[in-house]
Design a protein around this motif. Structure first.
Motif, short mmCIF file in Angstrom:
data_model
loop_
_atom_site.label_atom_id
_atom_site.label_comp_id
_atom_site.label_asym_id
_atom_site.label_seq_id
_atom_site.Cartn_x
_atom_site.Cartn_y
_atom_site.Cartn_z
N UNK A 1 1.06 -1.49 0.08
CA UNK A 1 -0.22 0.27 0.37
C UNK A 1 0.57 0.85 -0.22
N UNK A 2 1.97 1.10 -0.44
CA UNK A 2 3.16 2.40 -0.69
C UNK A 2 3.96 2.73 0.62
N UNK A 3 2.80 1.80 1.96
CA UNK A 3 4.02 2.55 2.77
C UNK A 3 5.92 2.37 3.34
N UNK A 4 6.35 3.85 3.89
CA UNK A 4 7.93 3.00 3.87
C UNK A 4 8.26 2.73 5.02
N UNK A 5 9.40 1.63 4.66
CA UNK A 5 10.10 0.65 5.98
C UNK A 5 11.05 1.69 6.83
N UNK A 6 10.84 1.86 7.71
CA UNK A 6 11.61 2.85 8.31
C UNK A 6 13.22 1.93 8.80
N UNK A 7 13.88 2.28 8.80
CA UNK A 7 15.54 1.41 10.04
C UNK A 7 15.11 1.50 11.09
N UNK A 8 15.60 0.78 12.12
CA UNK A 8 15.88 1.06 13.23
C UNK A 8 16.39 2.59 13.70
N UNK A 9 17.24 2.43 13.12
CA UNK A 9 18.56 3.71 13.26
C UNK A 9 17.81 5.18 13.18
#
Length: 355
Positions: free
Chosen positions: A312-320
């Motif tokens: 659905x187009x959500x960007x994954x956000x890094x833990x950092x």
């Protein structure tokens, strides 16, 4: 003698109101607007300066000045100084997830009928943008219980909420875990007035919402795609414990105002998400079907697999990045507290010196 409204007892004013009044203080966030309309937000720190390619502006010029002051940098660059509005803060605060835009938060508050003293639960806290609006709506005597699955997001939201309210809000509680499991364990059946969900699959929470929501209570969903909207609506209709859902989206287009050149802006905040609202019926009552019922749609397994954040187009956000945003949100609160404590210490020392 007329009493200064800024001198009111903090206990009598709504939480955070004192921080919105009076002169600028150390540790406070201030929005600077230059002559070309460009805005920057700084945190006031005694003895430091705001640097740009056009000179620097000493923070001490702002500390103690009334809101709405005009100040100049060392090279004569003028700045207008104001406290950031909620809409300004939301778009510039530390974040780990996409925020609910002010235009949608306003719709949620109004169309969801969030009122002072209401008992509200929300899921999908993200960076805390919607939580701030909900807390302002329910007030100090209301209740907002937020549920978030990721601890990093909860830390970011907590820091942002404490920054804008000047500390922990008395009406707010935040819990970690899946909404559909935690809300029925922590809230009594029929004890909640409003439910606000900003999540990927709100239809999975249908039983939990029906359990905790009082008869007549409002359930409002914020979803990003047409497929999410469709499946949530069909699940609500099939369940029978809610009224016919109503859905819409809002778009905001600004206008250019300069003499006779008055026209729409070339850019606008268009689609950000869909809002859908429904209400809980009394126990034992079955909802009325619409006069023209849309044909039911079967969902194959490939359809279910399509509702993933990536699909659905959500960007994954890094833990950092999340950890950095959480540190930024927390450090803003701590800086403000340190500045306030330092100012109190200096005030006491000055008082002893005068004696």
């Amino acid at each position: 003698m007329k009493q200064d409204p800024t001198a009111q007892d903090a206990g009598q004013a709504p939480h955070g109101a004192a921080a919105r009044r009076g002169t600028f203080r150390p540790g406070e966030r201030v929005q600077l607007t230059d002559e070309r309309g460009r805005m920057n937000t700084i945190t006031l720190t005694p003895g430091t300066a705001y640097h740009t390619h056009k000179g620097f502006l000493n923070h001490d010029l702002l500390i103690g000045s009334p809101e709405g002051s005009m100040v100049e940098s060392n090279v004569g660059q003028q700045y207008q100084a104001l406290r950031p509005l909620l809409s300004d803060f939301v778009l510039s605060m530390p974040r780990g997830a996409a925020v609910v835009y002010p235009k949608d938060a306003g719709q949620i508050i109004t169309m969801g009928d969030i009122y002072p003293g209401a008992r509200v639960v929300e899921a999908g806290v993200g960076s805390g943008a919607l939580s701030i609006s909900l807390l302002r709506a329910v007030g100090d005597n209301g209740y907002l219980h937020s549920f978030e699955r990721r601890e990093e997001f909860a830390d970011i939201a907590r820091g942002n909420v404490e920054t804008i309210f000047g500390g922990p809000h008395p009406a707010w509680k935040i819990s970690l875990g899946d909404f559909q499991d935690q809300v029925v364990a922590q809230e009594a059946p029929g004890s909640i007035d409003r439910v606000v969900l900003d999540m990927l699959a709100p239809w999975e929470c249908l039983d939990a919402v029906a359990t905790v929501l009082a008869p007549g209570g409002v359930w409002i969903n914020y979803v990003a795609t047409v497929t999410q909207l469709s499946r949530t609506a069909e699940a609500i209709r099939a369940d029978g414990r809610f009224t016919e859902p109503d859905a819409w989206e809002s778009m905001v287009r600004g206008w250019h105002l300069e003499g006779l050149a008055v026209r729409p802006d070339h850019r606008m905040v268009a689609h950000t998400g869909f809002l859908m609202v429904t209400r809980r019926l009394a126990d034992g009552v079955t909802g009325m079907s619409p006069k023209r019922r849309a044909s039911k749609t079967d969902f194959a397994q490939e359809d279910l697999d399509a509702w993933t954040p990536a699909a659905v187009g959500e960007r994954s956000v890094s833990d950092k990045k999340l950890r950095r945003a959480a540190r930024d949100a927390s450090s803003t609160v701590q800086t403000k507290r340190n500045q306030e404590q330092s100012q109190e210490t200096e005030t006491r020392q000055d008082g002893f010196g005068e004696q």
